[in-house]
Design an enzyme around this catalytic site. Structure first.
Site, PDB file in Angstrom:
ATOM      1  N   GLU A  75       1.044  -1.275  -0.159  1.00  0.00           N
ATOM      2  CA  GLU A  75       0.189  -0.037   0.077  1.00  0.00           C
ATOM      3  C   GLU A  75       0.896   1.267   0.070  1.00  0.00           C
ATOM      4  O   GLU A  75       2.111   1.162   0.172  1.00  0.00           O
ATOM      5  CB  GLU A  75      -0.946   0.010   1.164  1.00  0.00           C
ATOM      6  CG  GLU A  75      -0.293  -0.168   2.562  1.00  0.00           C
ATOM      7  CD  GLU A  75      -0.695   0.686   3.756  1.00  0.00           C
ATOM      8  OE1 GLU A  75      -1.021   1.748   3.386  1.00  0.00           O
ATOM      9  OE2 GLU A  75      -1.041  -0.112   4.694  1.00  0.00           O
ATOM     10  N   VAL A 123      -5.478   0.152   3.342  1.00  0.00           N
ATOM     11  CA  VAL A 123      -5.600  -1.029   3.225  1.00  0.00           C
ATOM     12  C   VAL A 123      -6.989  -1.515   2.494  1.00  0.00           C
ATOM     13  O   VAL A 123      -6.961  -2.164   1.433  1.00  0.00           O
ATOM     14  CB  VAL A 123      -5.806  -1.689   4.665  1.00  0.00           C
ATOM     15  CG1 VAL A 123      -6.240  -3.280   4.781  1.00  0.00           C
ATOM     16  CG2 VAL A 123      -4.285  -1.695   5.537  1.00  0.00           C
ATOM     17  N   LYS A 156      -3.970  -2.020  14.372  1.00  0.00           N
ATOM     18  CA  LYS A 156      -3.129  -1.063  14.925  1.00  0.00           C
ATOM     19  C   LYS A 156      -3.252  -1.208  16.707  1.00  0.00           C
ATOM     20  O   LYS A 156      -4.693  -1.070  17.162  1.00  0.00           O
ATOM     21  CB  LYS A 156      -3.046   0.250  14.602  1.00  0.00           C
ATOM     22  CG  LYS A 156      -2.424   0.278  13.171  1.00  0.00           C
ATOM     23  CD  LYS A 156      -2.190   1.932  12.904  1.00  0.00           C
ATOM     24  CE  LYS A 156      -2.337   1.953  11.248  1.00  0.00           C
ATOM     25  NZ  LYS A 156      -3.409   1.572  10.623  1.00  0.00           N
ATOM     26  N   ASP A 164     -11.331  -0.475   6.521  1.00  0.00           N
ATOM     27  CA  ASP A 164     -10.640  -1.774   6.248  1.00  0.00           C
ATOM     28  C   ASP A 164     -11.472  -2.831   6.581  1.00  0.00           C
ATOM     29  O   ASP A 164     -11.285  -3.915   6.030  1.00  0.00           O
ATOM     30  CB  ASP A 164      -8.999  -1.541   7.045  1.00  0.00           C
ATOM     31  CG  ASP A 164      -7.984  -0.544   6.711  1.00  0.00           C
ATOM     32  OD1 ASP A 164      -8.497   0.136   5.575  1.00  0.00           O
ATOM     33  OD2 ASP A 164      -7.168  -0.510   7.281  1.00  0.00           O
ATOM     34  N   SER A 166     -12.898   1.661  11.010  1.00  0.00           N
ATOM     35  CA  SER A 166     -11.943   1.759   9.701  1.00  0.00           C
ATOM     36  C   SER A 166     -12.624   0.881   8.617  1.00  0.00           C
ATOM     37  O   SER A 166     -13.397  -0.135   8.747  1.00  0.00           O
ATOM     38  CB  SER A 166     -10.734   1.161   9.699  1.00  0.00           C
ATOM     39  OG  SER A 166     -10.138   1.224   8.716  1.00  0.00           O
TER      40      SER A 166
HETATM   41  N1  PSU Z   1      -0.115   0.168   8.782  1.00  0.00           N
HETATM   42  C1  PSU Z   1       1.055   0.917   9.102  1.00  0.00           C
HETATM   43  N2  PSU Z   1       1.004   2.222   9.099  1.00  0.00           N
HETATM   44  C2  PSU Z   1       0.019   2.910   8.385  1.00  0.00           C
HETATM   45  C3  PSU Z   1      -1.206   1.981   7.990  1.00  0.00           C
HETATM   46  C4  PSU Z   1      -1.009   0.763   7.984  1.00  0.00           C
HETATM   47  O1  PSU Z   1       2.035   0.414   9.565  1.00  0.00           O
HETATM   48  O2  PSU Z   1      -0.132   4.171   8.322  1.00  0.00           O
HETATM   49  C5  PSU Z   1      -2.449   2.648   7.275  1.00  0.00           C
HETATM   50  C6  PSU Z   1      -3.111   1.797   6.300  1.00  0.00           C
HETATM   51  O3  PSU Z   1      -3.103   2.402   5.256  1.00  0.00           O
HETATM   52  C7  PSU Z   1      -4.619   1.539   6.884  1.00  0.00           C
HETATM   53  C8  PSU Z   1      -4.809   2.891   7.554  1.00  0.00           C
HETATM   54  O4  PSU Z   1      -5.312   1.154   5.996  1.00  0.00           O
HETATM   55  O5  PSU Z   1      -3.369   3.156   8.266  1.00  0.00           O
HETATM   56  C9  PSU Z   1      -5.750   3.016   8.585  1.00  0.00           C
HETATM   57  O6  PSU Z   1      -6.322   4.287   8.343  1.00  0.00           O
HETATM   58  P1  PSU Z   1      -7.824   4.521   9.274  1.00  0.00           P
HETATM   59  O7  PSU Z   1      -7.736   4.129  10.556  1.00  0.00           O
HETATM   60  O8  PSU Z   1      -8.052   6.004   8.780  1.00  0.00           O
HETATM   61  O9  PSU Z   1      -8.889   3.508   8.618  1.00  0.00           O
HETATM   62 MN    MN Z   2     -11.635   6.267  10.888  1.00  0.00          MN
END
Ligand code: PSU
Ligand code: MN
Length: 303
Positions: free
Chosen positions: A25, A108, A159, A142, A140
């Site tokens: 990604e 993702v 995370k 994702d 998310s």
């Molecule tokens: N994994 C990492 N660093 C990141 C991400 C994943 O080690 O920055 C990114 C991915 O692109 C994932 C996004 O989809 O963080 C999640 O963002 P959100 O929580 O806004 O959906």
């Molecule tokens: Mn969000």
């Protein structure tokens, strides 16, 4: 989907001749890590995929063109752009970025969509998005995508800045198998804390491939999550991680940071508060996950 993709020659040749390909990604380049660490990490992830005898395909939108297998020069250019000048693209964002001719970094969710369009079955990242702490309605995209797009995502779980028990519940609701790679607890991204039991432990890339094949035979439209613990020597201790995450979460709330800005803020702030230890672990797990994704992609071709 028949939308035209720009696929680089090496990736196209690999797809046509049955050489394993791993998608990577671009949001972690533009929004997840600072320059120049982001470039070094993206290139090291590609090298790790190659170590496993697979071809890397880093995915991004370049001036409106969905590009599968961006070049090292493209990575360098994206990495230097200010984060707020690159659209962070999950499902809802793709059409906008294309129509406006923008540069877009795929999350993702966004990367899964494009990988599936290109016929790439395995994708490596660091930690998927999930349900935010204290904000159970900030889920998310994702998790939704994993429920509806048949791509295997290799990550160190979700995370650890997130609410991991709620994230697992949503994955279950969405029909996503969670496979622990040599672990029976959900890895917590860069934290050593792994307490939540998960669906199934697997010992090898071959076992992952067997489950992916069975899902394909079933006609399953969902994705699969392969959860790999961070390398033990770099994973950060629970207390240090939790203290930093709690403080960063309070700061995000106090300054009204929300939506797609929360995750980049949290990653950066926890790295500051842990004096770079979380970022070191993040980089190590990104590279390790890329290597394992390469092995899984190779096993998938072997059968
Ligand atoms: N994994 C990492 N660093 C990141 C991400 C994943 O080690 O920055 C990114 C991915 O692109 C994932 C996004 O989809 O963080 C999640 O963002 P959100 O929580 O806004 O959906
Ligand atoms: Mn969000």
């Amino acid at each position: 989907m028949n939308y035209p993709l720009t696929i680089n020659n090496e990736v196209q040749a690999a797809l046509t001749s049955g050489i394993p390909v791993v998608a990577l990604e671009s949001t972690l380049i533009t929004h997840g890590l600072p320059y120049p660490t982001n470039v070094e990490t993206a290139l090291a992830m590609e090298a790790a995929v190659r170590e496993s005898a697979a071809v890397p395909a880093t995915i991004a939108i370049l001036e409106g063109a969905i590009t599968v297998g961006i070049t090292a020069d493209n990575i360098e250019a994206l990495a230097q752009l200010p984060a707020d000048s690159v659209r962070k693209c999950s499902r809802r964002d793709l059409a906008i970025a294309i129509a406006l001719g923008e540069n877009g970094a795929t999350t993702v969710a966004g990367t899964m969509i494009v990988a599936n369009m290109a016929g790439i079955k395995v994708f490596a990242t660091g930690g998927i998005g999930g349900v935010h702490r204290g904000q159970p309605h900030d889920i998310s995209a994702d998790l939704t995508e994993l429920g509806q797009t048949p791509v295997t995502v290799v990550s160190s779980g979700a995370k650890s800045i997130l609410d991991l028990p709620l994230t697992l519940e949503v994955l279950e609701t969405n029909g996503v198998p969670v496979l622990g790679f040599r672990t029976d607890r959900l890895p917590a991204f860069y934290s050593a804390r792994a307490t939540l039991p998960i669906d199934q432990r697997i010992e090898s890339a071959a076992e992952a491939a067997a489950i992916i094949r069975a899902a394909e035979a079933l006609g399953a439209q969902n994705g699969i999550l392969v959860a790999v613990p961070a390398p033990v020597d770099l994973a950060i201790g629970n207390d240090a991680a939790e203290a930093a995450i709690a403080q960063a979460t309070r700061e995000a709330e106090a300054s009204g940071i929300g939506g797609k800005d929360i995750t980049p803020f949290m990653l950066n702030r926890v790295s500051e508060l842990t004096k770079g230890a979380s970022m070191k672990a993040n980089i190590a797990l990104l590279i390790n996950n890329s290597r394992i994704a390469g092995e899984i992609a190779r096993e998938l071709k072997r059968r």
